[in-house]
Motif scaffolding. Sequence first.
Motif, PDB file in Angstrom:
ATOM      1  N   GLY A  57     -36.322  20.794 -35.481  1.00 38.35           N
ATOM      2  CA  GLY A  57     -36.485  20.791 -34.035  1.00 38.35           C
ATOM      3  C   GLY A  57     -35.162  20.771 -33.301  1.00 38.35           C
ATOM      4  O   GLY A  57     -34.203  21.413 -33.702  1.00 38.35           O
ATOM      5  N   LYS A  58     -35.104  20.004 -32.228  1.00 37.31           N
ATOM      6  CA  LYS A  58     -33.914  19.949 -31.398  1.00 37.31           C
ATOM      7  C   LYS A  58     -33.787  18.550 -30.823  1.00 37.31           C
ATOM      8  O   LYS A  58     -34.788  17.975 -30.411  1.00 37.31           O
ATOM      9  N   VAL A  59     -32.604  17.986 -30.820  1.00 31.25           N
ATOM     10  CA  VAL A  59     -32.429  16.710 -30.134  1.00 31.25           C
ATOM     11  C   VAL A  59     -31.222  16.792 -29.209  1.00 31.25           C
ATOM     12  O   VAL A  59     -30.308  17.592 -29.411  1.00 31.25           O
ATOM     13  N   GLN A  60     -31.254  15.963 -28.185  1.00 30.27           N
ATOM     14  CA  GLN A  60     -30.173  15.907 -27.223  1.00 30.27           C
ATOM     15  C   GLN A  60     -29.581  14.511 -27.304  1.00 30.27           C
ATOM     16  O   GLN A  60     -30.304  13.523 -27.224  1.00 30.27           O
ATOM     17  N   VAL A  61     -28.261  14.445 -27.507  1.00 28.71           N
ATOM     18  CA  VAL A  61     -27.631  13.140 -27.660  1.00 28.71           C
ATOM     19  C   VAL A  61     -26.676  12.906 -26.494  1.00 28.71           C
ATOM     20  O   VAL A  61     -25.824  13.748 -26.195  1.00 28.71           O
ATOM     21  N   ASP A  62     -26.861  11.786 -25.819  1.00 30.32           N
ATOM     22  CA  ASP A  62     -25.983  11.433 -24.713  1.00 30.32           C
ATOM     23  C   ASP A  62     -25.184  10.193 -25.070  1.00 30.32           C
ATOM     24  O   ASP A  62     -25.697   9.280 -25.708  1.00 30.32           O
ATOM     25  N   MET A  63     -23.897  10.190 -24.647  1.00 35.19           N
ATOM     26  CA  MET A  63     -23.062   9.032 -24.917  1.00 35.19           C
ATOM     27  C   MET A  63     -22.576   8.423 -23.614  1.00 35.19           C
ATOM     28  O   MET A  63     -22.138   9.156 -22.725  1.00 35.19           O
ATOM     29  N   ASN A  64     -22.667   7.130 -23.488  1.00 32.02           N
ATOM     30  CA  ASN A  64     -22.194   6.406 -22.292  1.00 32.02           C
ATOM     31  C   ASN A  64     -22.746   6.990 -21.003  1.00 32.02           C
ATOM     32  O   ASN A  64     -22.089   6.956 -19.964  1.00 32.02           O
ATOM     33  N   ASN A  65     -23.917   7.594 -21.048  1.00 35.25           N
ATOM     34  CA  ASN A  65     -24.498   8.207 -19.862  1.00 35.25           C
ATOM     35  C   ASN A  65     -23.630   9.295 -19.262  1.00 35.25           C
ATOM     36  O   ASN A  65     -23.737   9.601 -18.076  1.00 35.25           O
ATOM     37  N   ASP A  66     -22.733   9.852 -20.047  1.00 37.68           N
ATOM     38  CA  ASP A  66     -21.808  10.852 -19.534  1.00 37.68           C
ATOM     39  C   ASP A  66     -22.346  12.250 -19.888  1.00 37.68           C
ATOM     40  O   ASP A  66     -22.289  12.675 -21.028  1.00 37.68           O
ATOM     41  N   LEU A  67     -22.886  12.930 -18.855  1.00 37.10           N
ATOM     42  CA  LEU A  67     -23.565  14.207 -19.113  1.00 37.10           C
ATOM     43  C   LEU A  67     -22.625  15.277 -19.662  1.00 37.10           C
ATOM     44  O   LEU A  67     -23.046  16.175 -20.372  1.00 37.10           O
ATOM     45  N   SER A  68     -21.326  15.151 -19.322  1.00 34.11           N
ATOM     46  CA  SER A  68     -20.394  16.180 -19.783  1.00 34.11           C
ATOM     47  C   SER A  68     -20.191  16.090 -21.301  1.00 34.11           C
ATOM     48  O   SER A  68     -19.701  17.016 -21.927  1.00 34.11           O
ATOM     49  N   LYS A  69     -20.569  14.927 -21.878  1.00 30.00           N
ATOM     50  CA  LYS A  69     -20.386  14.761 -23.322  1.00 30.00           C
ATOM     51  C   LYS A  69     -21.642  15.076 -24.111  1.00 30.00           C
ATOM     52  O   LYS A  69     -21.676  14.904 -25.322  1.00 30.00           O
TER      53      LYS A  69
END
Lengths: 344, 182
Positions: free
Chosen positions: A223-235
């Motif tokens: 499938g596909k997952v989206q990983v976010d770090m520190n709530n920083d969308l650019s990352k």
Amino acid sequence: MAYMDEHHYLLIIGYLEGKITEEETQYLLQKVQTDKEFSDAFEDIAEIWSARKAIPNNNLRANDALNRINKKIDELGAIPDQSAKRHSNTIILKLRPLLAIAASVLLLVCSFWFYNNRLNNNSAGSLAFTENRTTPGQKKKISLPDGTVVTLNASSNLRVTGNFGDEKREVYLEGEAFFDVKRNPEKPFIVHTGKVATQVLGTHFNVSAYANDANITVSLVQGKVQVDMNNDLSKRIILDPGKQMTYSKTDGQARVTDFTTEDITGWKENKLVFNYDSWTDAAKKLSRWYGIPVQLQDSTLLRCKLKGTFENIPLTKVLGQIKMVSDISWKMQGNTMIISGKCN
Amino acid sequence: MEDIELLSKVKAGDRDAFNSLFLKYYPLLADFYRFLGAGTDDGEDAIADVFLDLWLKRDRLQVHTSIKSYVYGAVKNRIYTLNGKNQKMQVLPEEYASEQPISNQLHPDEILFRKERRVMIQRFVDELPEQGKLIFMMHWQHQLEHQEIAEILNISPNTVKTHIYRAINYCRKRLLLLNNQQ
């Protein structure tokens, strides 16, 4: 409102449904950030998409309709126009309605229990968590109300929010777990692990986030997952199957690498897997797996890496096998296992 | 269990697999016949017929794209036959859908509920011309793939895409009007 072309519309829908490739996703995210018209369209379409009605699921009527069909099938099957072989078939078929009734009663009982359970959970307040803990050496399979199955590795803790499934499906993980998420594009499934949030619509993936490990790892099987770090969308990182993201808690950096499914999810099948692990990491794994503290005595050991798979065998046998390729020895001191030696 | 697995079990004569398949698709098909315009009696009969047929002909069953598009297509065919409609869906001239007049006037009750944008969007979809609405609902609400819709309705995948595109454009236009009035 300017009209965009069909291709872009369908691309946005594809994204919302989780059906586009990594390249298309990158293209789309880029376009959202640079093209005002496109990002307007994206917002509108996302709103339109989330406004669809859930399809009502009337279990009672479905079971009624099914019982009628089964009755008809049995009647048709009971027409005595065939050989003796057919005769034995009809006996079996005649027993079936009873089974069907039993099944529908069971379904009813289950749905009632489920409903009841939900009511109870809700009355406990939406901020409450349900905790699922495993001790060292223990593994546990947890079924969530949405049909998602989580396999929890040793020394882990999975907290499920009290309002799980109301709008989002959110869980908090400490330790390691394998997620088999039931697909529901309307209610994203989010795994919170410290500063890393992994969001999916429905897929299989592994998350490792032990408090005493230096890294948080998200490995995608399907499938596909989206990983976010520190709530920083650019990352934000979007993973494809066979890729894993390793986030370093020390420098806050993430990198994406390939992985072999067996290496990551072997633990589910009771396989203890070292994949070029440092002895520091290996000691932690051993300690979680066998439920006793493991210490390293020689700093020379720290320079070696370990690769190997051990299937369901006692700790001393694991060490015995490692000894065959590496010059190590071990002893118990109280309840602690002390390992010493050097690399070969 | 995946459809493909269920189907092969049904073909092998597994009644439990058949029951699971029915329970999985019944709610979807019950919703589907309603927006095909069939009443409860006709609709329920159509579903029952399709599944009875599926069971009786399980040895000879030919599924092209997916079992999902097979059962949808079979239910549609029965309802269309019942209503004397042509099996092949009539496709409107290209310019028709996008030239639909849009009413600027909101009814008083709509003004009351205009904050309920969700409900409004569902209403916009309702306003779509018959075929556009059917195709959009099949994709939007029932999550059928373009290819599956094309097969069920006997039209080309490109026509499906065009209708979805127009439906969204229409909803966006209506949303914009809603925004301007607030």
